[in-house]
Design an enzyme around this catalytic site. Structure first.
Site, PDB file in Angstrom:
ATOM      1  CB  SER A   1      -0.824   0.039   1.242  1.00 60.43           C
ATOM      2  OG  SER A   1      -1.462   1.193   1.534  1.00 60.43           O
TER       3      SER A   1
ATOM      4  CE1 TYR B   1      -3.861  -2.584   5.742  1.00 60.77           C
ATOM      5  CE2 TYR B   1      -3.541  -0.426   5.254  1.00 60.77           C
ATOM      6  CZ  TYR B   1      -3.645  -1.674   4.824  1.00 60.77           C
ATOM      7  OH  TYR B   1      -3.746  -1.960   3.296  1.00 60.77           O
TER       8      TYR B   1
ATOM      9  CE  LYS C   1      -1.683  -4.427   3.503  1.00 52.02           C
ATOM     10  NZ  LYS C   1      -1.618  -5.725   2.935  1.00 52.02           N
TER      11      LYS C   1
HETATM   12  P1  NAD Z   1     -10.986  -6.989   1.603  1.00 51.05           P
HETATM   13  O1  NAD Z   1     -11.190  -6.916   2.913  1.00 51.05           O
HETATM   14  O2  NAD Z   1     -12.133  -6.814   0.444  1.00 51.05           O
HETATM   15  O3  NAD Z   1     -10.426  -8.405   0.983  1.00 51.05           O
HETATM   16  C1  NAD Z   1      -9.427  -9.014   1.873  1.00 51.05           C
HETATM   17  C2  NAD Z   1      -9.974 -10.457   1.884  1.00 51.05           C
HETATM   18  O4  NAD Z   1      -9.007 -11.234   2.871  1.00 51.05           O
HETATM   19  C3  NAD Z   1     -11.276 -10.470   2.549  1.00 51.05           C
HETATM   20  O5  NAD Z   1     -12.063 -11.168   1.642  1.00 51.05           O
HETATM   21  C4  NAD Z   1     -11.066 -11.321   3.871  1.00 51.05           C
HETATM   22  O6  NAD Z   1     -12.119 -12.227   4.130  1.00 51.05           O
HETATM   23  C5  NAD Z   1      -9.947 -12.148   3.744  1.00 51.05           C
HETATM   24  N1  NAD Z   1      -9.048 -12.646   4.638  1.00 51.05           N
HETATM   25  C6  NAD Z   1      -8.451 -11.575   5.722  1.00 51.05           C
HETATM   26  N2  NAD Z   1      -7.948 -12.195   6.541  1.00 51.05           N
HETATM   27  C7  NAD Z   1      -7.856 -13.616   5.943  1.00 51.05           C
HETATM   28  C8  NAD Z   1      -7.208 -14.675   6.794  1.00 51.05           C
HETATM   29  N3  NAD Z   1      -6.602 -14.625   7.795  1.00 51.05           N
HETATM   30  N4  NAD Z   1      -7.510 -15.901   5.821  1.00 51.05           N
HETATM   31  C9  NAD Z   1      -8.352 -16.048   4.704  1.00 51.05           C
HETATM   32  N5  NAD Z   1      -8.709 -14.915   4.240  1.00 51.05           N
HETATM   33  C10 NAD Z   1      -8.611 -13.571   5.187  1.00 51.05           C
HETATM   34  O7  NAD Z   1      -9.921  -5.775   1.090  1.00 51.05           O
HETATM   35  P2  NAD Z   1      -9.289  -5.330  -0.346  1.00 51.05           P
HETATM   36  O8  NAD Z   1      -9.671  -3.671  -0.523  1.00 51.05           O
HETATM   37  O9  NAD Z   1      -9.837  -6.143  -1.345  1.00 51.05           O
HETATM   38  O10 NAD Z   1      -7.806  -5.443  -0.221  1.00 51.05           O
HETATM   39  C11 NAD Z   1      -7.072  -6.473  -0.583  1.00 51.05           C
HETATM   40  C12 NAD Z   1      -5.616  -6.345   0.049  1.00 51.05           C
HETATM   41  O11 NAD Z   1      -5.067  -5.005  -0.652  1.00 51.05           O
HETATM   42  C13 NAD Z   1      -5.384  -6.292   1.396  1.00 51.05           C
HETATM   43  O12 NAD Z   1      -4.227  -6.929   1.862  1.00 51.05           O
HETATM   44  C14 NAD Z   1      -5.314  -4.792   1.547  1.00 51.05           C
HETATM   45  O13 NAD Z   1      -4.561  -4.449   2.704  1.00 51.05           O
HETATM   46  C15 NAD Z   1      -4.410  -4.347   0.498  1.00 51.05           C
HETATM   47  N6  NAD Z   1      -4.851  -2.777   0.062  1.00 51.05           N
HETATM   48  C16 NAD Z   1      -5.867  -2.468  -0.104  1.00 51.05           C
HETATM   49  C17 NAD Z   1      -6.393  -1.090  -0.217  1.00 51.05           C
HETATM   50  C18 NAD Z   1      -7.688  -0.556  -0.320  1.00 51.05           C
HETATM   51  O14 NAD Z   1      -7.903   0.612  -0.091  1.00 51.05           O
HETATM   52  N7  NAD Z   1      -8.754  -1.212  -0.652  1.00 51.05           N
HETATM   53  C19 NAD Z   1      -5.273  -0.114  -0.447  1.00 51.05           C
HETATM   54  C20 NAD Z   1      -3.857  -0.672  -0.325  1.00 51.05           C
HETATM   55  C21 NAD Z   1      -3.809  -2.026   0.142  1.00 51.05           C
END
Ligand code: NAD
Ligand code: UDP
Length: 339
Positions: free
Chosen positions: A124, A148, A152
């Site tokens: 991120s 958080y 990362k």
């Molecule tokens: P999201 O919460 O929609 O998706 C993450 C998924 O991981 C969820 O479906 C959740 O159920 C699953 N999960 C969490 N812990 C788990 C575990 N222990 N075992 C199995 N499944 C698990 O989030 P997103 O927005 O799709 O983000 C995806 C990734 O991208 C994340 O790592 C997030 O930190 C990163 N990210 C997101 C953003 C944003 O703004 N959305 C920005 C930068 C980075």
């Protein structure tokens, strides 16, 4: 080629599954559904007319991960699974460290056991902390301002150490800026549980009438209109960034680091105006205090990804708002209560 997508039922994961299937990759998903619904994957199949294998499994349970690797010969992993709410991470840091870091360690250990050493990791822009200048390049200093963000940063460092110890690993650290929008079909999109923390889901719930007004967290920043500026990127462009990363990952590049952003900054007020234009709805808002920990402005220099991955974001602010609105109005209460 068979790709394991952890967190594949989530927001970015589900959109990436669509693009993987469109490119004829075989897809296996692990998700514990802690922040998502299996309905998203049913819709991925509906959009693509293709199937995928889904395991409701937790990365905290190594046996469950091992079972998936025993069932499938995985060529690469795209690792989205993790908890992502900044405010919650400040309240319950141990849960974030345990879920995100232990979960990743378990995954890496199993990958090592099965000799699958290709991984794309969802990092991120938060790893840049409060950048000294803009746009942000990959070589900028890194820091974390909350648990958080620290997960990362730590995972990035763990992956780099892993590569130092064993040059057979190939690792892509993709630093996302602010993903927004939804698939143009309106069948999949962002479905936050409870009141959204992020700006665009909040705006879209105001537009649909579920929430009454947007709180703008400060209008006294050193930005053109005083509100925060971010590099909002359409989730489909972001998903396509992963598709462009995979072939490069299979050329044994070692560790690669890329910003995935548009290179453009839009303010909170510009997003509200864009959403009003796309939805033809008035979005009431009020100005409130700054949110602790927020920075004034943040946008990417995406030139490295363009030069080395032949990837760039193509969708506009209006596409982002229009597609978010299309998803929201077709699914006013998200996945759970609508079909
Ligand atoms: P999201 O919460 O929609 O998706 C993450 C998924 O991981 C969820 O479906 C959740 O159920 C699953 N999960 C969490 N812990 C788990 C575990 N222990 N075992 C199995 N499944 C698990 O989030 P997103 O927005 O799709 O983000 C995806 C990734 O991208 C994340 O790592 C997030 O930190 C990163 N990210 C997101 C953003 C944003 O703004 N959305 C920005 C930068 C980075
Ligand atoms: N923001 C806001 N009201 C909200 C949510 C966010 O004014 O209800 C602002 C926030 O201060 C920041 C921008 O919108 O300037 C993007 O915030 P978001 O939480 O979506 O992403 P972040 O960049 O913090 O990860």
């Amino acid at each position: 080629m068979k790709i394991l997508v952890t967190g594949g039922a989530g927001y970015i994961g589900s959109h990436t599954c669509v693009e993987l299937l469109n490119k004829n990759y075989d897809v296996v998903v692990i998700d514990n559904l802690s922040n998502s619904s299996e309905e998203s994957l049913k819709r991925v199949k509906n959009i693509t007319s293709k199937s995928l294998s889904f395991y409701k499994a937790d990365l905290l349970d190594k046996k469950e991960i091992t079972a998936v690797f025993s069932d499938h010969k995985i060529d690469a992993v795209i690792h989205f699974a993790g908890l992502k709410a900044v405010g919650e991470s400040v309240m319950i840091p141990l849960k974030y460290f345990h879920n995100n870091i232990t979960g990743t360690l378990n995954l890496l250990e199993v990958m090592n056991d099965f000799n699958t050493k290709n991984i794309v990791f969802s990092s991120s822009a938060t790893v840049y902390g409060n950048p000294a200048s803009l746009p942000i390049k990959e070589g900028f200093p890194l820091s974390a301002t909350n648990p958080y963000g620290r997960t990362k940063l730590m995972i990035e460092e763990i992956l780099q150490d892993l590569y130092r110890s064993d040059k057979n690993w190939n690792i892509a650290l993709l630093r996302y800026f602010n993903p927004v929008g939804a698939h143009e079909s309106g069948k999949i999109g962002e479905d936050p549980f409870g009141i959204p923390n992020n700006l665009v889901p909040y705006i879209s719930q105001v537009a649909v009438g579920a929430l009454s007004q947007v709180s703008i967290f400060g209008n006294d920043y050193d930005t053109p209109d005083g509100t925060g500026v971010r590099d909002f990127i359409h989730v489909v462009d972001l998903a396509l960034g992963h598709i462009k990363t995979l072939p490069k990952l299979f050329t044994n590049p070692g560790v690669m680091i890329y910003n995935l952003g548009t290179g453009l900054g839009y303010s909170v007020l510009e997003m509200i105006k864009g959403f009003e234009a796309a939805s033809n709805k008035k979005i009431p808002y009020k100005i409130t205090r700054r949110r602790p920990g927020d920075i004034a402005a943040c946008w990417a220099d995406p030139a490295k990804a363009k030069a080395e991955l032949d990837w760039e974001a193509n969708k506009t602010l209006i596409d982002m708002c229009k597609d978010t609105w299309n998803w929201q109005k077709k699914n006013p209460t998200g996945y759970q209560k609508t079909q």
